[in-house]
Design an enzyme around this catalytic site. Structure first.
Site, PDB file in Angstrom:
ATOM      1  N   CYS A  68      -8.257  -3.432   1.697  1.00  0.00           N
ATOM      2  CA  CYS A  68      -7.727  -2.010   2.036  1.00  0.00           C
ATOM      3  C   CYS A  68      -8.478  -1.099   1.259  1.00  0.00           C
ATOM      4  O   CYS A  68      -8.400  -1.058   0.065  1.00  0.00           O
ATOM      5  CB  CYS A  68      -6.424  -1.757   2.169  1.00  0.00           C
ATOM      6  SG  CYS A  68      -5.959  -0.177   2.822  1.00  0.00           S
ATOM      7  N   CYS A  72      -3.066   2.338  -2.907  1.00  0.00           N
ATOM      8  CA  CYS A  72      -1.493   2.456  -3.124  1.00  0.00           C
ATOM      9  C   CYS A  72      -1.496   1.499  -4.444  1.00  0.00           C
ATOM     10  O   CYS A  72      -1.445   0.216  -4.425  1.00  0.00           O
ATOM     11  CB  CYS A  72      -0.913   1.949  -1.983  1.00  0.00           C
ATOM     12  SG  CYS A  72      -1.348   2.872  -0.577  1.00  0.00           S
ATOM     13  N   CYS A  75       0.459  -2.100  -4.129  1.00  0.00           N
ATOM     14  CA  CYS A  75       0.123  -2.924  -2.959  1.00  0.00           C
ATOM     15  C   CYS A  75      -0.725  -4.092  -3.307  1.00  0.00           C
ATOM     16  O   CYS A  75      -2.126  -3.814  -3.584  1.00  0.00           O
ATOM     17  CB  CYS A  75      -0.461  -2.303  -1.827  1.00  0.00           C
ATOM     18  SG  CYS A  75      -0.868  -3.215  -0.400  1.00  0.00           S
ATOM     19  N   CYS A 112       6.793  -6.642  13.965  1.00  0.00           N
ATOM     20  CA  CYS A 112       6.146  -5.752  13.534  1.00  0.00           C
ATOM     21  C   CYS A 112       4.677  -6.339  12.842  1.00  0.00           C
ATOM     22  O   CYS A 112       5.018  -7.152  11.998  1.00  0.00           O
ATOM     23  CB  CYS A 112       6.945  -5.013  12.280  1.00  0.00           C
ATOM     24  SG  CYS A 112       6.174  -3.805  11.378  1.00  0.00           S
ATOM     25  N   CYS A 143       6.406  -3.167  16.876  1.00  0.00           N
ATOM     26  CA  CYS A 143       6.225  -2.044  15.915  1.00  0.00           C
ATOM     27  C   CYS A 143       4.798  -2.298  15.449  1.00  0.00           C
ATOM     28  O   CYS A 143       4.778  -3.609  15.281  1.00  0.00           O
ATOM     29  CB  CYS A 143       7.287  -2.449  14.640  1.00  0.00           C
ATOM     30  SG  CYS A 143       7.030  -1.196  13.454  1.00  0.00           S
ATOM     31  N   CYS A 203       9.385   4.872  12.172  1.00  0.00           N
ATOM     32  CA  CYS A 203      10.062   4.054  11.145  1.00  0.00           C
ATOM     33  C   CYS A 203       9.179   4.519   9.886  1.00  0.00           C
ATOM     34  O   CYS A 203       8.162   4.683   9.721  1.00  0.00           O
ATOM     35  CB  CYS A 203       9.614   2.454  11.580  1.00  0.00           C
ATOM     36  SG  CYS A 203       9.938   1.575  10.004  1.00  0.00           S
ATOM     37  N   ARG A 276      16.995  -0.028   6.864  1.00  0.00           N
ATOM     38  CA  ARG A 276      16.599  -1.295   6.578  1.00  0.00           C
ATOM     39  C   ARG A 276      16.540  -1.785   5.244  1.00  0.00           C
ATOM     40  O   ARG A 276      15.690  -0.947   4.438  1.00  0.00           O
ATOM     41  CB  ARG A 276      15.292  -1.511   7.532  1.00  0.00           C
ATOM     42  CG  ARG A 276      14.815  -3.004   7.335  1.00  0.00           C
ATOM     43  CD  ARG A 276      13.638  -3.519   8.210  1.00  0.00           C
ATOM     44  NE  ARG A 276      13.784  -3.045   9.591  1.00  0.00           N
ATOM     45  CZ  ARG A 276      13.271  -2.245  10.265  1.00  0.00           C
ATOM     46  NH1 ARG A 276      12.340  -1.342   9.313  1.00  0.00           N
ATOM     47  NH2 ARG A 276      13.553  -1.669  11.543  1.00  0.00           N
TER      48      ARG A 276
HETATM   49  N1  SAM Z   1      -1.609  -0.019   5.571  1.00  0.00           N
HETATM   50  C1  SAM Z   1      -0.656   0.551   6.335  1.00  0.00           C
HETATM   51  C2  SAM Z   1       0.091   1.807   5.656  1.00  0.00           C
HETATM   52  O1  SAM Z   1       0.234   1.404   4.392  1.00  0.00           O
HETATM   53  O2  SAM Z   1       0.250   2.730   6.300  1.00  0.00           O
HETATM   54  C3  SAM Z   1       0.346  -0.342   6.799  1.00  0.00           C
HETATM   55  C4  SAM Z   1       1.080  -1.668   5.750  1.00  0.00           C
HETATM   56  S1  SAM Z   1       1.900  -1.062   4.220  1.00  0.00           S
HETATM   57  C5  SAM Z   1       2.019  -2.687   3.424  1.00  0.00           C
HETATM   58  C6  SAM Z   1       3.332  -0.932   4.747  1.00  0.00           C
HETATM   59  C7  SAM Z   1       4.481  -0.340   3.637  1.00  0.00           C
HETATM   60  O3  SAM Z   1       4.984  -1.341   2.910  1.00  0.00           O
HETATM   61  C8  SAM Z   1       4.120   0.613   2.553  1.00  0.00           C
HETATM   62  O4  SAM Z   1       3.974   1.864   2.835  1.00  0.00           O
HETATM   63  C9  SAM Z   1       5.005   0.343   1.520  1.00  0.00           C
HETATM   64  O5  SAM Z   1       6.053   1.176   1.579  1.00  0.00           O
HETATM   65  C10 SAM Z   1       5.412  -1.001   1.854  1.00  0.00           C
HETATM   66  N2  SAM Z   1       4.854  -1.912   0.760  1.00  0.00           N
HETATM   67  C11 SAM Z   1       3.668  -2.389   0.529  1.00  0.00           C
HETATM   68  N3  SAM Z   1       3.582  -3.302  -0.485  1.00  0.00           N
HETATM   69  C12 SAM Z   1       4.890  -3.428  -1.127  1.00  0.00           C
HETATM   70  C13 SAM Z   1       5.407  -3.915  -2.186  1.00  0.00           C
HETATM   71  N4  SAM Z   1       4.546  -4.924  -2.944  1.00  0.00           N
HETATM   72  N5  SAM Z   1       6.988  -4.119  -2.252  1.00  0.00           N
HETATM   73  C14 SAM Z   1       7.392  -3.347  -1.500  1.00  0.00           C
HETATM   74  N6  SAM Z   1       7.065  -2.547  -0.386  1.00  0.00           N
HETATM   75  C15 SAM Z   1       5.806  -2.616  -0.328  1.00  0.00           C
HETATM   76  C1  DTB Z   2       7.905  -1.702   5.131  1.00  0.00           C
HETATM   77  O1  DTB Z   2       8.664  -0.357   4.776  1.00  0.00           O
HETATM   78  N1  DTB Z   2       8.129  -2.771   4.724  1.00  0.00           N
HETATM   79  C2  DTB Z   2       7.573  -3.800   5.319  1.00  0.00           C
HETATM   80  C3  DTB Z   2       6.839  -2.936   6.435  1.00  0.00           C
HETATM   81  N2  DTB Z   2       7.176  -1.583   6.210  1.00  0.00           N
HETATM   82  C4  DTB Z   2       5.581  -3.115   6.926  1.00  0.00           C
HETATM   83  C5  DTB Z   2       6.083  -3.989   4.323  1.00  0.00           C
HETATM   84  C6  DTB Z   2       6.901  -4.650   3.133  1.00  0.00           C
HETATM   85  C7  DTB Z   2       5.699  -5.533   2.301  1.00  0.00           C
HETATM   86  C8  DTB Z   2       5.998  -6.064   1.118  1.00  0.00           C
HETATM   87  C9  DTB Z   2       5.153  -6.673   0.467  1.00  0.00           C
HETATM   88  C10 DTB Z   2       4.126  -7.514   0.816  1.00  0.00           C
HETATM   89  O2  DTB Z   2       4.906  -8.785   1.528  1.00  0.00           O
HETATM   90  O3  DTB Z   2       2.830  -7.559   0.884  1.00  0.00           O
HETATM   91 FE1  SF4 Z   3      -3.671  -0.438   2.127  1.00  0.00          FE
HETATM   92 FE2  SF4 Z   3      -1.458  -1.436   0.940  1.00  0.00          FE
HETATM   93 FE3  SF4 Z   3      -1.849   0.951   1.000  1.00  0.00          FE
HETATM   94 FE4  SF4 Z   3      -1.214  -0.031   3.320  1.00  0.00          FE
HETATM   95  S1  SF4 Z   3       0.227  -0.009   1.538  1.00  0.00           S
HETATM   96  S2  SF4 Z   3      -2.718   1.475   2.945  1.00  0.00           S
HETATM   97  S3  SF4 Z   3      -2.148  -1.833   3.093  1.00  0.00           S
HETATM   98  S4  SF4 Z   3      -3.165  -0.184   0.158  1.00  0.00           S
END
Ligand code: SAM
Ligand code: DTB
Ligand code: SF4
Length: 350
Positions: A68, A72, A75, A112, A143, A203, A276
């Site tokens: 990506c 973030c 992530c 989702c 979703c 959401c 959630r």
């Molecule tokens: N890429 C898309 C975006 O960020 O809009 C969707 C996927 S992203 C993984 C969705 C959400 O998952 C993020 O905004 C964040 O709040 C949550 N998330 C991602 N990595 C995480 C982690 N390691 N622990 C907890 N929540 C996480």
């Molecule tokens: C959200 O708030 N939590 C979910 C969903 N939206 C997409 C994602 C959690 C991701 C946790 C880290 C991972 O498994 O990579």
């Molecule tokens: Fe990309 Fe992860 Fe950020 Fe979603 S949360 S935009 S997958 S870096």
């Protein structure tokens, strides 16, 4: 006690006030209540809007993993960090549908689909729209979370039958720049507006445990609760540890009681939204999860993995719900007892 109701007398009479004018002071006043008072208030609000014995279940699938361009700092999927994750192409529609079918059989009501994109390209969106329609045909709620959307893209997803779009604000306005620099909080708010305007349910939530202060967590709730419409779903994620990302330098897992307080304040400030208990349940004891459910959380992700990180196993969830006498698609499937005879019958015993 501090007056945090702020509701007009008409709203108060109906007992279902949904406000959009929360102040940080009011959020702090709620958060700082003696724990029994906070829990009583949260439970009272919860019961006005929901059956507190019922838990919603959703299942996640990463349909396009890693690589990506966003940065973030929490992530595993950002190309800016070496997290050891292998990037993949967009998954085949049939594989997605087969996974959704298994998730439904395992007790998920909503499916989702998440993609590690800054925003979808048109040809990728074609494929996602196909997936949405096919999953919808299975009789599941749909979703997706695909990054930023334009208004026409949101409309196309709506036409494909999409129910919810997940797009998180992640943290407070003050802490935001410490976590993400490649897109602004306003970018996210704009996407949320496009989603709403297209008639898709929103959401939207965030993450705790990234080294933010309690005040940041409350700032995030105030931001969410003062959107023109409250998000229909509010995911509260506890940061699921990922090696190699910057958040490792600041991460601090919140005190469990602080987490329960935050859930309770979310419930009170966004009374009609589904809250959630999202990522991070793998670190939580059954007792802590139970307190979060008592504080007003009424949805979980089920399944062994979230997107790239672990989640408690279905057996553990079904067992906990059975011990709590709560119902969900998960417990219905496992034959666990449903919520006994209900509080009205039992109150004559008290
Ligand atoms: N890429 C898309 C975006 O960020 O809009 C969707 C996927 S992203 C993984 C969705 C959400 O998952 C993020 O905004 C964040 O709040 C949550 N998330 C991602 N990595 C995480 C982690 N390691 N622990 C907890 N929540 C996480
Ligand atoms: C959200 O708030 N939590 C979910 C969903 N939206 C997409 C994602 C959690 C991701 C946790 C880290 C991972 O498994 O990579
Ligand atoms: Fe990309 Fe992860 Fe950020 Fe979603 S949360 S935009 S997958 S870096």
């Amino acid at each position: 006690m501090v007056d945090v109701s702020g509701a007009s007398s008409d709203q108060a009479e109906q007992g279902k006030a949904v406000r959009h004018d929360w102040t940080r002071d009011q959020a702090e006043a709620l958060y700082g209540l003696p724990f029994p008072d906070l829990m009583f208030l949260a439970q009272s609000v919860h019961r006005r809007h929901f059956d507190p014995t019922r838990l919603e279940t959703a299942s996640l699938l990463s349909i396009k993993t890693g690589g990506c361009p966003e940065d973030c700092g929490y992530c595993s999927q950002s190309a800016h960090y070496d997290t050891g994750l292998k990037a993949t192409k967009l998954m085949d529609r049939d594989v997605v549908v087969a996974t959704a079918r298994r998730a439904k059989a395992a007790g998920a009501e909503r499916f989702c689909m998440a993609a590690a994109w800054r925003s979808p390209r048109e040809r990728d969106l074609d494929q996602v729209c196909d997936m949405v329609s096919a999953v919808k045909d299975l009789g599941m709620e749909t979703c997706v979370t695909l990054g930023m959307l334009t208004p026409p893209q949101a409309q196309r997803l709506k036409q494909a039958g999409l129910d919810f779009y997940n797009h998180n604000v992640d943290t407070s306005p003050e802490f935001y720049d410490r976590i993400i620099t490649t897109r602004t909080l306003q970018d996210r708010i704009d996407t949320l507006a496009h989603v709403r305007d297209a008639g898709i349910k929103v959401c939207c939530g965030g993450i705790v445990g990234m080294g933010e202060e309690v005040d940041d967590r409350l700032g995030m709730l105030v931001l969410l609760a003062n959107l023109d419409e409250h998000p229909d779903s509010v995911p509260i994620n506890l940061w699921n540890e990922v090696q190699g990302v910057p958040v490792n330098d600041t991460a601090a897992r919140p005190d469990p009681i602080a987490l329960v307080r935050l859930i309770a304040v979310s419930r009170i400030m966004m009374p009609a939204s589904v809250v959630r208990l999202s990522a991070g349940r793998q670190y939580m004891s059954d007792e802590l999860q139970s307190l979060c459910l008592l504080a007003g959380a009424n949805s979980i992700f089920i399944g062994d993995v979230l997107l790239t990180t672990a989640n408690p196993q279905a057996d553990r969830d079904a067992d906990l719900l059975a011990r709590l006498g709560m119902t969900s698609s998960l417990s219905a499937r496992s034959g666990a007892p449903s919520g006994a005879s209900g509080i009205a019958d039992a109150s004559s015993l008290a």
